[in-house]
Structures are given as structure tokens and as C-alpha cells.
Design a protein around this motif. Structure first.
Motif, short mmCIF file in Angstrom:
data_model
loop_
_atom_site.label_atom_id
_atom_site.label_comp_id
_atom_site.label_asym_id
_atom_site.label_seq_id
_atom_site.Cartn_x
_atom_site.Cartn_y
_atom_site.Cartn_z
N ALA A 68 47.36 24.66 38.75
CA ALA A 68 46.11 24.30 39.44
C ALA A 68 45.67 25.35 40.46
O ALA A 68 44.49 25.68 40.55
CB ALA A 68 46.26 22.94 40.11
N LYS A 69 46.61 25.89 41.24
CA LYS A 69 46.24 26.87 42.26
C LYS A 69 45.75 28.17 41.62
O LYS A 69 44.84 28.83 42.13
CB LYS A 69 47.41 27.14 43.21
N VAL A 70 46.32 28.53 40.50
CA VAL A 70 45.89 29.74 39.79
C VAL A 70 44.53 29.48 39.14
O VAL A 70 43.66 30.37 39.13
CB VAL A 70 46.94 30.18 38.75
N GLN A 71 44.31 28.27 38.63
CA GLN A 71 43.00 27.93 38.08
C GLN A 71 41.91 28.12 39.13
O GLN A 71 40.84 28.67 38.85
CB GLN A 71 42.97 26.48 37.60
N ARG A 72 42.19 27.67 40.34
CA ARG A 72 41.21 27.80 41.43
C ARG A 72 40.92 29.28 41.71
O ARG A 72 39.77 29.68 41.86
CB ARG A 72 41.74 27.12 42.69
N GLU A 73 41.94 30.09 41.75
CA GLU A 73 41.75 31.52 41.99
C GLU A 73 40.96 32.17 40.86
O GLU A 73 40.11 33.02 41.10
CB GLU A 73 43.10 32.21 42.19
N ARG A 74 41.23 31.75 39.64
CA ARG A 74 40.47 32.27 38.49
C ARG A 74 38.99 31.87 38.60
O ARG A 74 38.12 32.64 38.23
CB ARG A 74 41.05 31.78 37.17
N PHE A 107 36.82 39.82 46.16
CA PHE A 107 35.97 38.65 46.41
C PHE A 107 36.80 37.37 46.43
O PHE A 107 36.58 36.49 47.26
CB PHE A 107 34.90 38.56 45.32
N THR A 108 37.76 37.28 45.52
CA THR A 108 38.60 36.08 45.42
C THR A 108 39.32 35.80 46.74
O THR A 108 39.39 34.66 47.18
CB THR A 108 39.62 36.22 44.27
N ARG A 109 39.83 36.84 47.39
CA ARG A 109 40.51 36.65 48.68
C ARG A 109 39.58 36.01 49.71
O ARG A 109 39.97 35.12 50.44
CB ARG A 109 41.01 37.99 49.22
N TYR A 110 38.35 36.50 49.76
CA TYR A 110 37.40 36.00 50.75
C TYR A 110 36.85 34.62 50.37
O TYR A 110 36.64 33.78 51.23
CB TYR A 110 36.23 36.97 50.91
N ALA A 111 36.62 34.40 49.09
CA ALA A 111 36.07 33.12 48.65
C ALA A 111 37.10 32.00 48.74
O ALA A 111 36.77 30.86 49.04
CB ALA A 111 35.56 33.24 47.21
N ALA A 112 38.36 32.33 48.51
CA ALA A 112 39.43 31.34 48.55
C ALA A 112 39.80 30.95 49.98
O ALA A 112 40.16 29.80 50.25
CB ALA A 112 40.67 31.87 47.83
N LEU A 113 39.72 31.92 50.89
CA LEU A 113 40.09 31.71 52.30
C LEU A 113 38.97 32.29 53.17
O LEU A 113 39.13 33.36 53.77
CB LEU A 113 41.43 32.40 52.60
N PRO A 114 37.83 31.61 53.22
CA PRO A 114 36.67 32.17 53.93
C PRO A 114 36.91 32.30 55.44
O PRO A 114 37.58 31.47 56.05
CB PRO A 114 35.56 31.16 53.67
N LEU A 115 36.36 33.36 55.97
CA LEU A 115 36.56 33.69 57.38
C LEU A 115 36.20 32.54 58.31
O LEU A 115 36.95 32.22 59.23
CB LEU A 115 35.75 34.94 57.75
N CYS A 143 47.45 34.06 49.87
CA CYS A 143 47.42 33.89 51.34
C CYS A 143 48.05 35.09 52.04
O CYS A 143 47.52 35.57 53.05
CB CYS A 143 48.12 32.60 51.75
N VAL A 144 49.16 35.59 51.51
CA VAL A 144 49.81 36.76 52.08
C VAL A 144 48.86 37.96 52.02
O VAL A 144 48.70 38.68 53.01
CB VAL A 144 51.14 37.07 51.35
N GLU A 145 48.22 38.16 50.87
CA GLU A 145 47.28 39.28 50.73
C GLU A 145 46.13 39.15 51.73
O GLU A 145 45.73 40.14 52.35
CB GLU A 145 46.70 39.30 49.31
N ARG A 146 45.62 37.94 51.90
CA ARG A 146 44.48 37.73 52.80
C ARG A 146 44.87 38.03 54.25
O ARG A 146 44.13 38.72 54.96
CB ARG A 146 44.00 36.27 52.68
N LEU A 147 46.02 37.54 54.68
CA LEU A 147 46.44 37.79 56.05
C LEU A 147 46.77 39.26 56.28
O LEU A 147 46.51 39.80 57.35
CB LEU A 147 47.63 36.90 56.42
N LYS A 148 47.31 39.91 55.26
CA LYS A 148 47.59 41.34 55.37
C LYS A 148 46.29 42.11 55.57
O LYS A 148 46.22 43.02 56.41
CB LYS A 148 48.31 41.82 54.10
N ARG A 149 45.26 41.76 54.85
CA ARG A 149 43.95 42.42 55.00
C ARG A 149 43.39 42.20 56.40
O ARG A 149 42.79 43.10 56.98
CB ARG A 149 42.96 41.89 53.97
#
Length: 159
Positions: A68-74, A107-115, A143-149
Motif C-alpha cells: 500500500a505505501k509503495v502504491q501511494r508513492e507510485r 516530485f514524489t518526495r514533495y507530494a508525499a510529504l508536503p512542506l 521519509c529518510v530521503e525527504r528529511l535528508k533533502r
């Protein structure tokens, strides 16, 4: 020293876009709601995820065999292709296709975890990766990628 975060233009755009759709908190991030607001036909099937446009018809197909979590990211990845890209990848030069794929991952990083949503979280909290993963229903890796950015864009200012 004081911390200063400078969002990217895309990061700011994603937050403005969501706010224009009334998406303000993690529970508002519902794929079917986003697709409906944008007149995108959304379907889950036993096929690889993809987006498709023909004239005014737009669709996103998500591989329902994925977790499910991967589906959301896709979904976010394919949404990027519809919102930001043109052309059929199968017919474009490899370098251009790679650029679109890089953009869709970004885009996925920002759309999944919006600022505008993640600023309410304490990034120093123990277990923050798991908290974000559960709240936003995405993989801990994303989440790790987003926080690293975010950490890479923080500047220190003299007060």
C-alpha cells in the motif's frame, strides 16, 4: 545561530497546489480525492503503474500487487507525469526520459510529504521516520530521503 530553510520552487508549488485543493493535513492526502479534483481516472490493476493522456482524458493506473505505501508513492510519481510532463516516453530520447523520471522521483518526495504539513513535526523526535511513514502512509525510505533533502537546504544565520 538560527536555522533558515529555503524551499525549492517545486516544493513551494506543491504546497500551494494542495492548499488550492483544500488539502491541509496528512489525512487529506487521499489519492482518489486528488484524482477526482483533477479529473483523472484512477484505477488499480495487476499491471505495472503508468499514467496516460489522450486529449482531455487522463488516467493513472497503479499496480495493486505492490504494498500500500509503495502504491501511494507510485501514484505521486504518475501524477507528476500528468501535471508536469508531455510526450510519450516510449518515443523520446533516453536522456529526456531519464530527466522526466528524475523529476517524477523528486516530485514524489514533495507530494508525499508536503512542506506545509511536515513543518508541524519535530524532526529531532526519536522515531521521527516511523512517525512520518505512518502519518503520511509512505515508506520509511522516502521519509529518510525527504528529511535528508531538508537538512541539505538548511542554512545557518548569525543572529
Amino acid at each position: 545561530m538560527k536555522l533558515k530553510y529555503s524551499p525549492t520552487p517545486l516544493e513551494s508549488w506543491v504546497s500551494r497546489f494542495y492548499l488550492s485543493l483544500g488539502i491541509r493535513e496528512p489525512n487529506d492526502l487521499v489519492e482518489s480525492r486528488i484524482a477526482k479534483a483533477l479529473n483523472i481516472f484512477l484505477v488499480y490493476k495487476d499491471v505495472p503503474s503508468m499514467s496516460y493522456e489522450f486529449g482531455r482524458f487522463r488516467s493513472i493506473t497503479i499496480d495493486k500487487r505492490l504494498p500500500a505505501k509503495v502504491q501511494r508513492e507510485r501514484f505521486y510519481h504518475e501524477l507528476c507525469h500528468i501535471l508536469r510532463h508531455a510526450g510519450r516516453q516510449i518515443m523520446m530520447p533516453e536522456a529526456f526520459r531519464e530527466l522526466q523520471e528524475w523529476d517524477a522521483r523528486n516530485f514524489t518526495r514533495y507530494a508525499a510529504l508536503p512542506l506545509h504539513m511536515i513543518t508541524t513535526f519535530d524532526f529531532k523526535q526519536p522515531g521521527i521516520i516511523e512517525v512520518l511513514s505512518e502519518q503520511f502512509r509512505v515508506t520509511p525510505e522516502l521519509c529518510v530521503e525527504r528529511l535528508k533533502r531538508i537538512r541539505n537546504r538548511v542554512r545557518y544565520l548569525a543572529v
